[in-house]
Design an enzyme around this catalytic site. Sequence first.
Site, PDB file in Angstrom:
ATOM      1  N   SER A 103       0.832  -1.194   0.000  1.00 55.72           N
ATOM      2  CA  SER A 103       0.000   0.000   0.000  1.00 55.72           C
ATOM      3  C   SER A 103       0.873   1.252   0.000  1.00 55.72           C
ATOM      4  O   SER A 103       1.687   1.435  -0.909  1.00 55.72           O
ATOM      5  CB  SER A 103      -0.970  -0.053   1.182  1.00 55.72           C
ATOM      6  OG  SER A 103      -2.012   0.877   1.026  1.00 55.72           O
ATOM      7  N   ASP A 225      -9.789  -5.379  -4.973  1.00 58.71           N
ATOM      8  CA  ASP A 225      -9.306  -4.254  -4.165  1.00 58.71           C
ATOM      9  C   ASP A 225     -10.138  -3.004  -4.467  1.00 58.71           C
ATOM     10  O   ASP A 225     -10.115  -2.492  -5.588  1.00 58.71           O
ATOM     11  CB  ASP A 225      -7.837  -3.983  -4.481  1.00 58.71           C
ATOM     12  CG  ASP A 225      -7.195  -2.951  -3.568  1.00 58.71           C
ATOM     13  OD1 ASP A 225      -7.931  -2.229  -2.869  1.00 58.71           O
ATOM     14  OD2 ASP A 225      -5.957  -2.862  -3.563  1.00 58.71           O
ATOM     15  N   HIS A 253      -8.057  -5.243  -0.501  1.00 61.74           N
ATOM     16  CA  HIS A 253      -6.826  -4.468  -0.377  1.00 61.74           C
ATOM     17  C   HIS A 253      -5.781  -5.209   0.449  1.00 61.74           C
ATOM     18  O   HIS A 253      -4.583  -5.111   0.165  1.00 61.74           O
ATOM     19  CB  HIS A 253      -7.145  -3.115   0.269  1.00 61.74           C
ATOM     20  CG  HIS A 253      -6.008  -2.152   0.247  1.00 61.74           C
ATOM     21  ND1 HIS A 253      -5.467  -1.665  -0.920  1.00 61.74           N
ATOM     22  CD2 HIS A 253      -5.286  -1.583   1.267  1.00 61.74           C
ATOM     23  CE1 HIS A 253      -4.471  -0.832  -0.638  1.00 61.74           C
ATOM     24  NE2 HIS A 253      -4.336  -0.771   0.686  1.00 61.74           N
TER      25      HIS A 253
END
Length: 272
Positions: A103, A225, A253
Amino acid sequence: MSHDHPYAVHGITLHAETFGDPADPAVLLIHGACASMLWWEEELCRRIAAAGRYVIRYDQRDTGRSSSFPVGEPGYGLRDLAADAVGLLDALGIDRAHVVGRSMSGGVALVVGVDHPERVRSLTLVSTTTGELPMGTVDVPEQEPDPADPGAVVDHVVALTRAYAGTSPHFDEDVTRALVTADVARTRDLAATLGNHYALDYAGPRGGGWEALRVPTLVVQGELDPVFPPAHGEALRDAIPGARLVVLAQSGHDVLEPAWDPFVAALAEHTS
């Protein structure tokens, strides 16, 4: 509770934990915004280690037990977080590692890969983005919790994790709540953890962008996601010379337990 150890890294303290044989190739796991090392789950780390890797997970600044900074004014950026990663490798006596950034820390991994390539065997970029496409639509909680109320923080982070799972069937509320509760209990400064990674300086590498990477790179993308939908993974693959894309079926995610086997298999192959 994690049996982590403190390491002095150019004036700050980073807490880290290792798994496996130090003689094996090192894999450095860097989590995303506001998340401590616990979000690289212990069992996941053990599975990676069982594939013949020396696994390192750690609390970045303003997460877990590592050094915290003034709330809302962290005074550091992605380049500093990348220097922390390299400094931790120094503290552990590791010359080069396979670097995994998730991320927000896809950006940290990018800085390490471009500005410190001599320390990197490969990069793996998980659930991240080039930053050029619009983010997806995520139904996140509107109200921030009171950092003085740990129970409210737990509820908030569980709700956020549920939202980040999107329509993925992998989200397990009980498992997530146990993880978040353990994380909140060991966090040095909840207010700093909740906010400072959103206030940091996002300046990228000094040596160029994604196109400047010259290390083998794997892009891992969740099929479902909602934060960075699949087009983000495709754009990332296309932006990096020679990069390969692996899509985790039914994943949102986060890489949750039902996706660990394909994730570990892809990482083991990439780092072989």
